[in-house]
Design a protein around this motif. Structure first.
Motif, PDB file in Angstrom:
ATOM      1  N   GLU A 130       0.881  -1.166   0.000  1.00 37.54           N
ATOM      2  CA  GLU A 130       0.000   0.000   0.000  1.00 37.54           C
ATOM      3  C   GLU A 130       0.914   1.210   0.000  1.00 37.54           C
ATOM      4  OE1 GLU A 130      -2.216  -3.336   0.987  1.00 37.54           O
ATOM      5  OE2 GLU A 130      -0.733  -2.505   2.351  1.00 37.54           O
ATOM      6  N   LEU A 131       0.933   1.939  -1.120  1.00 40.05           N
ATOM      7  CA  LEU A 131       1.957   2.952  -1.324  1.00 40.05           C
ATOM      8  C   LEU A 131       1.353   4.307  -1.676  1.00 40.05           C
ATOM      9  CD1 LEU A 131       4.349   0.824  -3.602  1.00 40.05           C
ATOM     10  CD2 LEU A 131       4.307   0.941  -1.103  1.00 40.05           C
ATOM     11  N   LYS A 132       2.079   5.336  -1.331  1.00 41.09           N
ATOM     12  CA  LYS A 132       1.736   6.701  -1.731  1.00 41.09           C
ATOM     13  C   LYS A 132       2.446   6.999  -3.052  1.00 41.09           C
ATOM     14  CE  LYS A 132       2.974  11.404  -0.252  1.00 41.09           C
ATOM     15  NZ  LYS A 132       3.447  12.197   0.916  1.00 41.09           N
ATOM     16  N   PHE A 133       1.710   7.407  -4.066  1.00 41.36           N
ATOM     17  CA  PHE A 133       2.308   7.829  -5.335  1.00 41.36           C
ATOM     18  C   PHE A 133       2.511   9.337  -5.248  1.00 41.36           C
ATOM     19  CE2 PHE A 133       1.246   8.668 -10.076  1.00 41.36           C
ATOM     20  CZ  PHE A 133       2.587   8.816 -10.375  1.00 41.36           C
ATOM     21  N   PHE A 134       3.776   9.752  -5.213  1.00 34.61           N
ATOM     22  CA  PHE A 134       4.080  11.163  -4.977  1.00 34.61           C
ATOM     23  C   PHE A 134       5.328  11.586  -5.746  1.00 34.61           C
ATOM     24  CE2 PHE A 134       6.405  14.434  -2.610  1.00 34.61           C
ATOM     25  CZ  PHE A 134       5.434  15.415  -2.515  1.00 34.61           C
ATOM     26  N   PRO A 135       5.327  12.773  -6.351  1.00 32.39           N
ATOM     27  CA  PRO A 135       4.199  13.692  -6.513  1.00 32.39           C
ATOM     28  C   PRO A 135       3.319  13.228  -7.682  1.00 32.39           C
ATOM     29  CG  PRO A 135       6.166  14.671  -7.449  1.00 32.39           C
ATOM     30  CD  PRO A 135       6.579  13.340  -6.881  1.00 32.39           C
ATOM     31  N   ALA A 136       2.114  12.898  -7.413  1.00 30.67           N
ATOM     32  CA  ALA A 136       1.291  12.131  -8.354  1.00 30.67           C
ATOM     33  C   ALA A 136       1.095  12.823  -9.705  1.00 30.67           C
ATOM     34  CB  ALA A 136      -0.062  11.819  -7.717  1.00 30.67           C
ATOM     35  N   MET A 137       0.565  14.016  -9.693  1.00 32.01           N
ATOM     36  CA  MET A 137       0.235  14.641 -10.969  1.00 32.01           C
ATOM     37  C   MET A 137       1.492  15.044 -11.731  1.00 32.01           C
ATOM     38  SD  MET A 137      -2.833  14.061 -10.621  1.00 32.01           S
ATOM     39  CE  MET A 137      -3.349  14.650 -12.238  1.00 32.01           C
ATOM     40  N   GLN A 138       2.519  15.436 -11.014  1.00 31.16           N
ATOM     41  CA  GLN A 138       3.775  15.819 -11.665  1.00 31.16           C
ATOM     42  C   GLN A 138       4.514  14.602 -12.220  1.00 31.16           C
ATOM     43  OE1 GLN A 138       2.649  16.658  -8.693  1.00 31.16           O
ATOM     44  NE2 GLN A 138       2.954  18.837  -8.257  1.00 31.16           N
ATOM     45  N   ALA A 139       4.257  13.425 -11.658  1.00 27.85           N
ATOM     46  CA  ALA A 139       4.972  12.211 -12.065  1.00 27.85           C
ATOM     47  C   ALA A 139       4.175  11.334 -13.026  1.00 27.85           C
ATOM     48  CB  ALA A 139       5.360  11.399 -10.829  1.00 27.85           C
ATOM     49  N   GLY A 140       3.088  11.838 -13.563  1.00 22.76           N
ATOM     50  CA  GLY A 140       2.372  11.076 -14.577  1.00 22.76           C
ATOM     51  C   GLY A 140       0.902  10.864 -14.317  1.00 22.76           C
ATOM     52  N   GLY A 141       0.445  11.134 -13.109  1.00 21.10           N
ATOM     53  CA  GLY A 141      -0.981  11.080 -12.801  1.00 21.10           C
ATOM     54  C   GLY A 141      -1.648   9.758 -13.124  1.00 21.10           C
ATOM     55  N   ALA A 142      -2.872   9.862 -13.635  1.00 20.86           N
ATOM     56  CA  ALA A 142      -3.667   8.672 -13.925  1.00 20.86           C
ATOM     57  C   ALA A 142      -3.011   7.787 -14.981  1.00 20.86           C
ATOM     58  CB  ALA A 142      -5.073   9.076 -14.364  1.00 20.86           C
ATOM     59  N   ALA A 143      -2.349   8.393 -15.959  1.00 23.01           N
ATOM     60  CA  ALA A 143      -1.706   7.602 -17.017  1.00 23.01           C
ATOM     61  C   ALA A 143      -0.612   6.700 -16.444  1.00 23.01           C
ATOM     62  CB  ALA A 143      -1.124   8.534 -18.077  1.00 23.01           C
ATOM     63  N   MET A 144       0.163   7.218 -15.498  1.00 22.55           N
ATOM     64  CA  MET A 144       1.201   6.405 -14.882  1.00 22.55           C
ATOM     65  C   MET A 144       0.592   5.267 -14.062  1.00 22.55           C
ATOM     66  SD  MET A 144       4.454   5.867 -14.501  1.00 22.55           S
ATOM     67  CE  MET A 144       5.452   7.341 -14.724  1.00 22.55           C
ATOM     68  N   LEU A 145      -0.460   5.564 -13.332  1.00 22.32           N
ATOM     69  CA  LEU A 145      -1.112   4.527 -12.522  1.00 22.32           C
ATOM     70  C   LEU A 145      -1.687   3.423 -13.404  1.00 22.32           C
ATOM     71  CD1 LEU A 145      -2.737   6.948  -9.975  1.00 22.32           C
ATOM     72  CD2 LEU A 145      -1.189   5.077  -9.366  1.00 22.32           C
ATOM     73  N   ARG A 146      -2.238   3.788 -14.550  1.00 21.85           N
ATOM     74  CA  ARG A 146      -2.746   2.767 -15.477  1.00 21.85           C
ATOM     75  C   ARG A 146      -1.595   1.900 -15.985  1.00 21.85           C
ATOM     76  NH1 ARG A 146      -5.532   7.378 -17.601  1.00 21.85           N
ATOM     77  NH2 ARG A 146      -7.717   7.398 -16.908  1.00 21.85           N
ATOM     78  N   ALA A 147      -0.468   2.514 -16.286  1.00 24.63           N
ATOM     79  CA  ALA A 147       0.686   1.756 -16.766  1.00 24.63           C
ATOM     80  C   ALA A 147       1.213   0.819 -15.689  1.00 24.63           C
ATOM     81  CB  ALA A 147       1.784   2.723 -17.219  1.00 24.63           C
ATOM     82  N   TRP A 148       1.192   1.234 -14.442  1.00 24.61           N
ATOM     83  CA  TRP A 148       1.691   0.410 -13.344  1.00 24.61           C
ATOM     84  C   TRP A 148       0.773  -0.761 -13.020  1.00 24.61           C
ATOM     85  CZ3 TRP A 148       3.300   4.825  -9.466  1.00 24.61           C
ATOM     86  CH2 TRP A 148       4.612   5.226  -9.762  1.00 24.61           C
ATOM     87  N   HIS A 149      -0.490  -0.647 -13.394  1.00 25.67           N
ATOM     88  CA  HIS A 149      -1.443  -1.694 -13.001  1.00 25.67           C
ATOM     89  C   HIS A 149      -1.067  -3.054 -13.580  1.00 25.67           C
ATOM     90  CE1 HIS A 149      -5.045  -3.483 -11.517  1.00 25.67           C
ATOM     91  NE2 HIS A 149      -5.583  -3.664 -12.704  1.00 25.67           N
TER      92      HIS A 149
END
Length: 213
Positions: A130-149
């Protein structure tokens, strides 16, 4: 004695964990009560000011319905001081093995900050999923989270950094997002003016956000 929390319990309590910066100890209790009145219990008080630990201590003592946590935990000594102040969980802007070990020894559930695949793997090696994605929007936002899934389908995230009421729904709709972290619930001007009703209203808006389970 307070029951020990788990990281999933911290992330699942509400759609948003407020990221709180306090410069005056007298604001801590009314702010915490205002957030609790709006349905937000998990409160991340960042260790960015000289009074942060005192604020955690007074919230833990005087607002039993709130769960005070420490944010911006960057060292083992930060983790130890937070635990002594009464923090029930910790959030870090990045991850080191020393911080992870100190939080386990102190009994603090930790949401480690990550921004790359390598950081995710390092945190997972130490048992954190269970992790904090930071800084989320500066580091890719939703697109990065989709790629990590794909490669990290067993990890759940709390995106923090640049998150607002406007973009939170897109993030919360992702299957690997448990909650988001945001400072918009506790604007500095509202705290300075003692406008606790406004903060309660912002908390209610946040609890109304829908997240995918």
């Amino acid at each position: 004695m307070a029951v020990t929390l788990t990281s999933p319990e911290v992330m699942n309590d509400a759609p948003v964990i407020p990221v709180i910066v306090l410069n005056d100890v007298t604001h801590a209790v009314p702010l915490a009560r205002a957030l609790v009145a709006g349905g937000i219990r998990m409160l991340e008080v960042t260790l960015r000011t000289p009074v942060a630990l005192a604020c955690i201590e007074v919230i833990a003592r005087e607002v039993p319905d709130a769960v005070a946590g420490a944010g911006t935990v960057r060292s083992a000594s930060d983790a130890q001081a937070a635990a002594l102040a009464g923090a029930r969980f910790a959030v870090s802007p990045g991850y080191t093995h020393a911080v992870g070990r100190a939080c386990r020894e102190a009994g603090l559930p930790l949401l480690p900050g990550v921004a790359t695949g390598g950081e995710i793997m390092a945190a997972q090696e130490d048992g954190y999923s269970e992790l904090k994605f930071f800084p989320a929007m500066q580091a890719g936002g939703a697109a990065m989270l989709r790629a990590w899934h794909g490669p990290f389908g067993d990890v759940r995230f709390c995106p923090t950094g640049g998150v607002t009421l406007a973009n939170a729904p897109e993030l919360l709709a992702l299957p690997n997002v448990a909650c988001v972290g945001g400072s918009w619930l506790t604007p500095a001007d509202a705290i300075a003016q003692g406008d606790w009703a406004r903060i309660t209203q912002l908390a209610r808006q946040a609890t109304a956000l829908v997240r995918r389970r």
